[in-house]
Design an enzyme around this catalytic site. Structure first.
Site, PDB file in Angstrom:
ATOM      1  N   TYR A  55       0.849  -1.192   0.000  1.00  0.00           N
ATOM      2  CA  TYR A  55       0.000   0.000   0.000  1.00  0.00           C
ATOM      3  C   TYR A  55       0.886   1.244   0.000  1.00  0.00           C
ATOM      4  O   TYR A  55       1.647   1.488   0.948  1.00  0.00           O
ATOM      5  CB  TYR A  55      -0.905   0.035   1.230  1.00  0.00           C
ATOM      6  N   PHE A 210     -14.539  -4.549  -0.904  1.00  0.00           N
ATOM      7  CA  PHE A 210     -15.574  -3.985  -1.778  1.00  0.00           C
ATOM      8  C   PHE A 210     -16.941  -4.126  -1.106  1.00  0.00           C
ATOM      9  O   PHE A 210     -17.894  -4.644  -1.702  1.00  0.00           O
ATOM     10  CB  PHE A 210     -15.595  -4.674  -3.141  1.00  0.00           C
ATOM     11  N   LEU A 212     -19.263  -2.171  -0.470  1.00  0.00           N
ATOM     12  CA  LEU A 212     -20.371  -1.399  -1.048  1.00  0.00           C
ATOM     13  C   LEU A 212     -20.475  -1.613  -2.550  1.00  0.00           C
ATOM     14  O   LEU A 212     -21.161  -0.870  -3.253  1.00  0.00           O
ATOM     15  CB  LEU A 212     -20.194   0.094  -0.733  1.00  0.00           C
ATOM     16  N   GLY A 213     -19.808  -2.661  -3.064  1.00  0.00           N
ATOM     17  CA  GLY A 213     -19.857  -2.944  -4.489  1.00  0.00           C
ATOM     18  C   GLY A 213     -19.190  -1.849  -5.293  1.00  0.00           C
ATOM     19  O   GLY A 213     -18.453  -1.016  -4.768  1.00  0.00           O
ATOM     20  N   GLY A 214     -19.449  -1.865  -6.610  1.00  0.00           N
ATOM     21  CA  GLY A 214     -19.013  -0.768  -7.462  1.00  0.00           C
ATOM     22  C   GLY A 214     -17.529  -0.527  -7.536  1.00  0.00           C
ATOM     23  O   GLY A 214     -17.092   0.565  -7.892  1.00  0.00           O
TER      24      GLY A 214
END
Length: 298
Positions: A55, A210, A212-214
């Site tokens: 990161y 992920f 919250l998806g998207g």
């Protein structure tokens, strides 16, 4: 039914809403701000920080080492299976071979200033989304688990987790003692229901990424769902908070690691632990159709 605020992870009992440190790299231009944000998270009660040496090409782990005082008792979780590659087409490349996994653990230990990392997730590369292994990076699971268990026996890591794995891989890995699974999972992406149920039965923490998806173009977003927006309006919350709260209600072994570079957003994320979703709201959310991950992202 309200979700308990704390749950087991790698032999510890921690708050179910932790902090995903990846977003700290957005503050690369202002190291002091990054340190202050993480320090603020700890002061607000965060005791589970998820990171990786790749990161920000090491920046995030350096911030964690500086921000966490010796008296802090935060559970630090990192992952191996990839390394930074600033000169490549992507900012990271796979590092799946046993010697590379060991080197990555050693790099994390040095960067974090630790003698032992409480939990290290093995990020497999045989499933999308993300890089898929080719050539010498296609490594047998048993060979990877052998070096991970050796590192655990040596006291360099406390527990082993898995990330981006299939149900078959998890079943094969169970005898090694798996503490958590990190897979893509959200209200609109529930491909791994059976794996979540197995984790619950085996007392393995489920840590969705992920949430919250998207995350990729074309993928649905939890916050776009009318039922999520209606629940947010009714409860005086944001759609993102409702999507995260649903995950906490989904199963008692779920832990969240939402990340942010904003102090206000951090506070909103941590407040998710206090949201209670009642039966009617849960039923409306459960009725949202799950969309299978597109074939080109699996």
């Amino acid at each position: 039914m309200p979700s308990p605020e704390r749950a087991a992870l790698a032999g510890r009992t921690v708050s179910r809403v932790g902090y995903g440190a990846m977003q700290l790299e957005r503050l690369h231009h202002d190291r002091a701000a990054a340190v202050a944000l993480l320090r603020h998270a700890i002061d607000l009660g965060v005791d589970h920080v998820d990171t990786a040496q790749f990161y920000g090409a090491g920046f995030v782990n350096d911030v964690i080492r500086e921000a966490l005082a010796s008296g802090d008792d935060a559970l630090i979780v990192t992952k191996v299976g990839a390394v930074s590659d600033s000169g490549g087409p992507l900012p990271l490349r796979l590092a799946q071979r046993p010697d590379e996994l060991r080197a990555s653990v050693e790099d994390n230990l040095r960067a974090l200033g630790l003698d032992r990392i409480p939990l290290v997730n093995l990020r497999r590369a045989d499933r999308r989304p993300g890089l898929v292994a080719e050539g010498d990076q296609r490594v047998d699971l048993d060979d990877q688990l052998a070096v991970m268990t050796a590192l655990r026996d040596e006291g360099k890591i406390g527990a082993i987790g898995l990330s981006a794995v299939t149900l078959d891989v998890l079943r094969r890995a169970l005898p090694a003692g798996i503490a958590c699974v990190q897979n893509a999972y959200s209200l609109v992406n529930r491909d791994d229901e059976e794996m979540l149920e197995l984790c619950a039965a085996e007392n393995i923490a489920w840590v969705p990424f992920f949430p919250l998806g998207g995350a990729f173009p074309g993928l649905p977003k939890v916050t776009d769902e009318p039922a999520v927006q209606a629940a947010a309006t009714a409860l005086g919350r944001t759609p993102a908070q409702i999507g995260l709260a649903w995950l906490l209600h989904r199963a008692p072994n779920v832990h969240l690691i939402p990340g942010t570079a904003s102090a206000a957003h951090l506070k909103a994320n941590l407040a998710v632990a206090d949201i209670t979703l009642e039966g009617e709201t849960l039923a409306a959310l459960a009725a949202i159709p799950a969309r299978p991950m597109p074939a080109d992202l699996r």
